[in-house]
Design a protein around this motif. Structure first.
Motif, PDB file in Angstrom:
ATOM      1  N   ARG A  96      -6.987  -7.520  20.129  1.00 44.17           N
ATOM      2  CA  ARG A  96      -7.671  -6.357  20.709  1.00 44.17           C
ATOM      3  C   ARG A  96      -6.702  -5.399  21.382  1.00 44.17           C
ATOM      4  NH1 ARG A  96     -11.589  -8.761  24.749  1.00 44.17           N
ATOM      5  NH2 ARG A  96     -11.841  -6.560  25.296  1.00 44.17           N
ATOM      6  N   THR A  97      -5.635  -5.935  21.964  1.00 41.07           N
ATOM      7  CA  THR A  97      -4.672  -5.108  22.695  1.00 41.07           C
ATOM      8  C   THR A  97      -3.706  -4.381  21.772  1.00 41.07           C
ATOM      9  OG1 THR A  97      -4.764  -6.649  24.562  1.00 41.07           O
ATOM     10  CG2 THR A  97      -2.919  -5.113  24.518  1.00 41.07           C
ATOM     11  N   ASP A 104      -4.781  -1.432  11.626  1.00 41.06           N
ATOM     12  CA  ASP A 104      -3.648  -2.358  11.720  1.00 41.06           C
ATOM     13  C   ASP A 104      -3.966  -3.733  11.138  1.00 41.06           C
ATOM     14  OD1 ASP A 104      -2.021  -0.449  12.983  1.00 41.06           O
ATOM     15  OD2 ASP A 104      -2.908  -0.909  14.937  1.00 41.06           O
ATOM     16  N   SER A 105      -2.921  -4.561  10.999  1.00 44.46           N
ATOM     17  CA  SER A 105      -3.059  -5.891  10.406  1.00 44.46           C
ATOM     18  C   SER A 105      -2.231  -6.917  11.164  1.00 44.46           C
ATOM     19  CB  SER A 105      -2.604  -5.873   8.935  1.00 44.46           C
ATOM     20  OG  SER A 105      -3.395  -5.000   8.155  1.00 44.46           O
ATOM     21  N   ILE A 106      -2.583  -8.182  10.937  1.00 45.79           N
ATOM     22  CA  ILE A 106      -1.790  -9.305  11.431  1.00 45.79           C
ATOM     23  C   ILE A 106      -1.246 -10.073  10.233  1.00 45.79           C
ATOM     24  CG2 ILE A 106      -3.260  -9.490  13.471  1.00 45.79           C
ATOM     25  CD1 ILE A 106      -4.337 -12.165  12.191  1.00 45.79           C
ATOM     26  N   ASN A 124     -12.209  -6.253  13.002  1.00 42.71           N
ATOM     27  CA  ASN A 124     -11.979  -5.307  11.898  1.00 42.71           C
ATOM     28  C   ASN A 124     -10.498  -4.971  11.753  1.00 42.71           C
ATOM     29  OD1 ASN A 124     -12.710  -3.708   9.709  1.00 42.71           O
ATOM     30  ND2 ASN A 124     -13.086  -1.894  10.966  1.00 42.71           N
ATOM     31  N   VAL A 125      -9.689  -6.012  11.841  1.00 43.15           N
ATOM     32  CA  VAL A 125      -8.235  -5.894  11.689  1.00 43.15           C
ATOM     33  C   VAL A 125      -7.825  -6.608  10.408  1.00 43.15           C
ATOM     34  CG1 VAL A 125      -6.038  -6.703  12.662  1.00 43.15           C
ATOM     35  CG2 VAL A 125      -7.734  -5.601  14.136  1.00 43.15           C
ATOM     36  N   LYS A 241      -5.280  -5.162  30.527  1.00 39.93           N
ATOM     37  CA  LYS A 241      -6.152  -3.996  30.408  1.00 39.93           C
ATOM     38  C   LYS A 241      -7.477  -4.336  29.712  1.00 39.93           C
ATOM     39  CE  LYS A 241      -2.455  -0.524  30.271  1.00 39.93           C
ATOM     40  NZ  LYS A 241      -1.874   0.626  29.530  1.00 39.93           N
ATOM     41  N   VAL A 242      -7.473  -5.398  28.899  1.00 40.14           N
ATOM     42  CA  VAL A 242      -8.676  -5.685  28.102  1.00 40.14           C
ATOM     43  C   VAL A 242      -9.337  -7.013  28.467  1.00 40.14           C
ATOM     44  CG1 VAL A 242      -7.805  -4.330  26.160  1.00 40.14           C
ATOM     45  CG2 VAL A 242      -7.376  -6.775  26.209  1.00 40.14           C
ATOM     46  N   ILE A 243      -8.711  -7.816  29.322  1.00 42.47           N
ATOM     47  CA  ILE A 243      -9.294  -9.114  29.655  1.00 42.47           C
ATOM     48  C   ILE A 243     -10.541  -8.918  30.510  1.00 42.47           C
ATOM     49  CG2 ILE A 243      -8.026  -9.530  31.819  1.00 42.47           C
ATOM     50  CD1 ILE A 243      -7.587 -12.430  30.839  1.00 42.47           C
ATOM     51  N   ALA A 244     -11.465  -9.865  30.429  1.00 43.68           N
ATOM     52  CA  ALA A 244     -12.695  -9.807  31.229  1.00 43.68           C
ATOM     53  C   ALA A 244     -12.348  -9.872  32.716  1.00 43.68           C
ATOM     54  CB  ALA A 244     -13.619 -10.965  30.852  1.00 43.68           C
TER      55      ALA A 244
END
Length: 365
Positions: A96-97, A104-106, A124-125, A241-244
């Protein structure tokens, strides 16, 4: 699926098949009557104390009672560490970060842990694949072909389900290859079973290195859902920045801090040594069964093997309340089953049933 749900659901989720965890496959089982050797869990259930005094308050996002002792244990600085709800959340947070959906891709190297791909699909990566070679080493040519195409490279070492450790020279090549283009994520969920090969002391040398850890395996706390991401501070601050807001519940923090105490670490090391001893005994006995081929290596808390009658064997074990894991759907692992190491009693039960199965096959042949 109703027309409304079909209309509203994210397009990338319509064909997604969720990860078949051990508990999803055998849900609702009675652990007192069944022998669970299918999820790479520890067979030990250790005791902990819980203080309920602060349950009415929200917990710290990153509790120092967990952060500081784990940083000391892993030999990193506290600002190089993030606590999450298992290493699975760490995987998702990284995607997500650092990956833009639909763009983008992994990169993954199958056969390997399934949640890298599932998390990418959920977000959706895209997914690039560089399958391991026949000896389960990295295919450097295939990995090199992905340079500039991916933002994250996931490498599991020791690898699940093959039990193999990736060669340090190869991992160094990967880190250098993607130095200016991608983060290389080394998943060390099983590192306590192969402690000499950790990369946790190499963060200063490789700014693009990220390491995933967990308390689920050697620490016998799979039910706790407590994992760690180790990386340089700029990576950690980006993930924050994105963690709960409250990822670590108060009871989890209390138990994790006890597991990371001097006595907790001592107990973990003793239990890992016990499982190493069991592993050698089980491997020796497995090798005596007809047509059974041990596959991969033994650098974790499980054993992978191949047998032409894998389905009949699996069905027989399940019918007798012993649960192991079918890995035959993974690339290069046709007819492969994986056994999680249990207590001596559990392992002996498994081996006795396998001996009975092969005896029946011999009689009916």
């Amino acid at each position: 699926m109703s027309n409304l749900i079909d209309k509203l659901i994210c397009e990338n989720l319509k064909a997604l098949q969720p990860y078949e965890s051990a508990r999803r496959i055998f849900a609702g089982g009675d652990s007192d009557s069944e022998t669970w050797l299918n999820a790479n869990e520890s067979p030990f259930a250790n005791d902990f104390n819980i203080d309920t005094e602060h349950f009415n308050r929200y917990p710290d996002c990153q509790p120092t009672s967990v952060l500081l002792p784990y940083a000391k244990y892993a030999r990193v600085h506290a600002n190089q560490l993030l606590v999450s709800r298992g290493a699975d959340e760490g995987i998702e947070l990284l995607i997500r970060t650092f990956c833009t959906p639909g763009k983008d891709s992994i990169l993954i190297c199958p056969p390997t842990y399934g949640m890298y791909a599932i998390s990418a699909e959920t977000c959706n990566v895209g997914i690039e694949r560089a399958p391991l070679q026949a000896d389960f080493s990295l295919d450097m040519s295939a990995i090199s072909a992905c340079q500039g195409k991916v933002n994250l490279v996931f490498i599991c070492s020791p690898n699940n389900p093959t039990g193999t450790t990736i060669d340090k020279a190869q991992l160094k090549q990967v880190l250098e290859l993607f130095a200016d283009s991608a983060l290389v994520v080394v998943d060390e969920a099983y590192i306590e079973f192969d402690a000499a090969n950790t990369w946790s002391t190499e963060l200063a040398a490789y700014p693009n290195l990220v390491i995933l850890r967990t308390l689920s395996k050697a620490f016998a706390l799979a039910g706790l859902r407590c994992g760690f991401t180790l990386a340089n501070s700029d990576v950690i601050q980006s993930i924050m920045k994105v963690i709960a807001p409250y990822p670590v519940p108060e009871p989890v923090a209390q138990i994790a801090s006890q597991a990371l105490s001097h006595n907790g670490l001592k107990k973990m090391i003793e239990q890992v040594e016990y499982l190493h001893q069991q592993k050698q005994s089980v491997k020796q006995q497995l090798s005596q069964f007809p047509e059974l081929e041990l596959v991969g290596d033994d650098k974790a808390n499980f054993i992978l093997f191949r047998h032409p009658q894998k389905q009949a064997l699996m069905d027989f074990l399940v019918a007798n309340s012993v649960l192991i894991r079918d890995q035959s759907k993974q690339v290069s692992l046709d007819n492969c089953l994986r056994i999680t190491l249990g207590t001596q009693q559990q392992n002996e039960k498994l081996l006795a049933l396998m001996a009975s199965f092969f005896k029946q096959q011999e009689i009916s042949a």
